[in-house]
Enzyme design. Structure first.
Site, PDB file in Angstrom:
ATOM      1  N   ILE A 159      28.739  35.700  22.669  1.00  8.76           N
ATOM      2  CA  ILE A 159      28.943  36.127  24.049  1.00  8.76           C
ATOM      3  C   ILE A 159      29.448  37.562  23.994  1.00  8.76           C
ATOM      4  O   ILE A 159      30.546  37.830  23.520  1.00  8.76           O
ATOM      5  CB  ILE A 159      29.890  35.173  24.814  1.00  8.76           C
ATOM      6  CG1 ILE A 159      30.045  35.631  26.264  1.00  8.76           C
ATOM      7  CG2 ILE A 159      31.213  34.965  24.104  1.00  8.76           C
ATOM      8  CD1 ILE A 159      30.682  34.576  27.179  1.00  8.76           C
ATOM      9  N   GLU A 160      28.620  38.489  24.448  1.00 12.49           N
ATOM     10  CA  GLU A 160      28.859  39.914  24.197  1.00 12.49           C
ATOM     11  C   GLU A 160      29.175  40.683  25.482  1.00 12.49           C
ATOM     12  O   GLU A 160      28.426  40.614  26.455  1.00 12.49           O
ATOM     13  CB  GLU A 160      27.634  40.529  23.502  1.00 12.49           C
ATOM     14  CG  GLU A 160      27.824  41.986  23.115  1.00 12.49           C
ATOM     15  CD  GLU A 160      26.743  42.498  22.176  1.00 12.49           C
ATOM     16  OE1 GLU A 160      26.708  43.714  21.939  1.00 12.49           O
ATOM     17  OE2 GLU A 160      25.936  41.681  21.672  1.00 12.49           O
TER      18      GLU A 160
END
Length: 265
Positions: A159-160
Site C-alpha cells: 500500500i503505497e
C-alpha cells in the site's frame, strides 16, 4: 541466531504483534546485508532469486520477486513465471496485473502480493506520482481494491503513499498482510528501498524514505580514486616507469643464448 525462513502462515500469525521490516534489494551484497541485519522480507528482481548463490547468502529472508505486469504477459505467462521463481526459492511473488491474473495464480496456490494506492506502472490513472486516497471517494477506491485482492486470493498488498489514517482503517478491515510504503505504521510492515536507505538515489528522494548512509558520496570518492589510478598507470607507461623488472619474467643468459642461436638469421 536467525530463525528459520518464515512462511505465509508465520507472517499472518505475526499481524498485530510487531511491525515487520521490508526492503527492496538488488544485489547479493544487499541481500546478505539484509539477512545479517535481521530484515524480515525482501523484494528482489526475479534474476536475483534465480541466482544459485542467493539462498546461500539469504537463507532466512522471506523473498518476493516481482516484475511489472507488462514485462510478463498473460495470466498463463504469469503462472509459468511464478512457478519458475517458486522453484528457485521465492516465497511469494509481486503482481500488479489484473485481479483475474492474481486469481489465476492463487488458484494454483501461488502466494501473491498485490499493490494498491500509488502504483507506479499505473500512475497515469491516479494523477501521476502523488498520494492516493486523500478524499473519501478515492480512499474508498483503495479499500475496494484491497477487498478485490482478498477475493482474488492474494495474501498481501503493498500500500503505497496512502494517507496514514486510510491505511490504518483498511489494515484493520482486511485479512491481507499490508506492506506500507509511505502509508504509516498502521500496516503490518514498513517497506523502503535499499537505494534510498544507503543514499544511492540521485535527484528526488521520496518523502517516505529515510537516508541512513551516504553511499553516493563514497561512490564519487571511489570514482575519483579510480580515475587517478588509471591516470597514474597511463603516465607510468608513457614515461617508461612500467613495467619494472619485478613485473616481468627473465630467461637465464644461457637459455637466451641458445634461443638466439635457434632463431632464423
Amino acid at each position: 541466531m536467525r530463525q528459520a525462513r518464515p512462511t505465509v502462515a508465520d507472517l499472518r500469525a505475526m499481524r498485530g504483534k510487531r511491525q515487520l521490516t521490508m526492503l527492496r534489494v538488488l544485489t547479493l551484497d544487499e541481500a546478505e546485508a539484509a539477512e545479517r541485519a535481521g530484515v524480515d522480507i525482501v523484494s528482489v528482481p526475479p534474476e536475483l532469486v534465480c541466482d544459485p548463490r542467493y539462498r546461500e547468502v539469504a537463507p532466512s529472508l522471506f523473498t518476493m520477486p516481482g516484475d511489472n505486469f507488462y514485462e510478463v504477459g498473460t495470466a498463463d505467462d504469469f503462472v509459468r513465471w511464478a512457478f519458475r521463481l517458486y522453484k528457485a526459492g521465492a516465497d511469494a511473488v509481486y503482481c500488479s496485473a489484473s485481479y483475474a491474473t492474481i486469481k489465476r495464480m492463487a488458484d494454483e496456490a501461488i502466494p501473491v502480493i498485490g499493490h494498491v494506492g500509488l502504483i507506479p506502472s499505473r500512475a497515469t490513472w491516479t494523477g501521476g506520482f502523488k498520494a492516493v486516497g486523500k478524499t473519501a471517494e478515492t480512499a474508498m477506491q483503495v479499500f475496494e481494491a484491497v477487498k478485490n485482492l482478498e477475493a482474488a486470493g492474494a495474501i498481501g498488498a503493498e500500500i503505497e503513499v496512502v494517507p496514514v489514517e486510510v491505511a490504518r482503517a483498511i489494515s484493520e478491515r482486511t485479512s491481507l498482510i499490508m506492506l506500507s510504503m509511505g502509508a504509516g505504521d498502521g500496516c503490518d510492515a514498513q517497506y523502503l528501498f535499499a537505494d534510498d536507505i544507503l543514499g544511492q538515489t540521485r535527484g528526488h528522494v521520496p518523502r517516505h524514505s529515510k537516508v541512513y548512509r551516504n553511499f553516493a558520496a563514497e561512490y564519487e570518492r571511489l570514482q575519483a580514486e579510480r580515475i587517478e589510478a588509471f591516470s597514474e598507470f597511463v603516465n607510468d607507461v608513457t614515461s617508461a616507469r612500467y613495467p619494472e623488472d619485478r613485473h616481468v619474467v627473465n630467461m637465464s643468459s644461457s637459455e637466451l643464448e641458445r634461443f638466439e642461436q635457434m632463431l632464423p638469421k
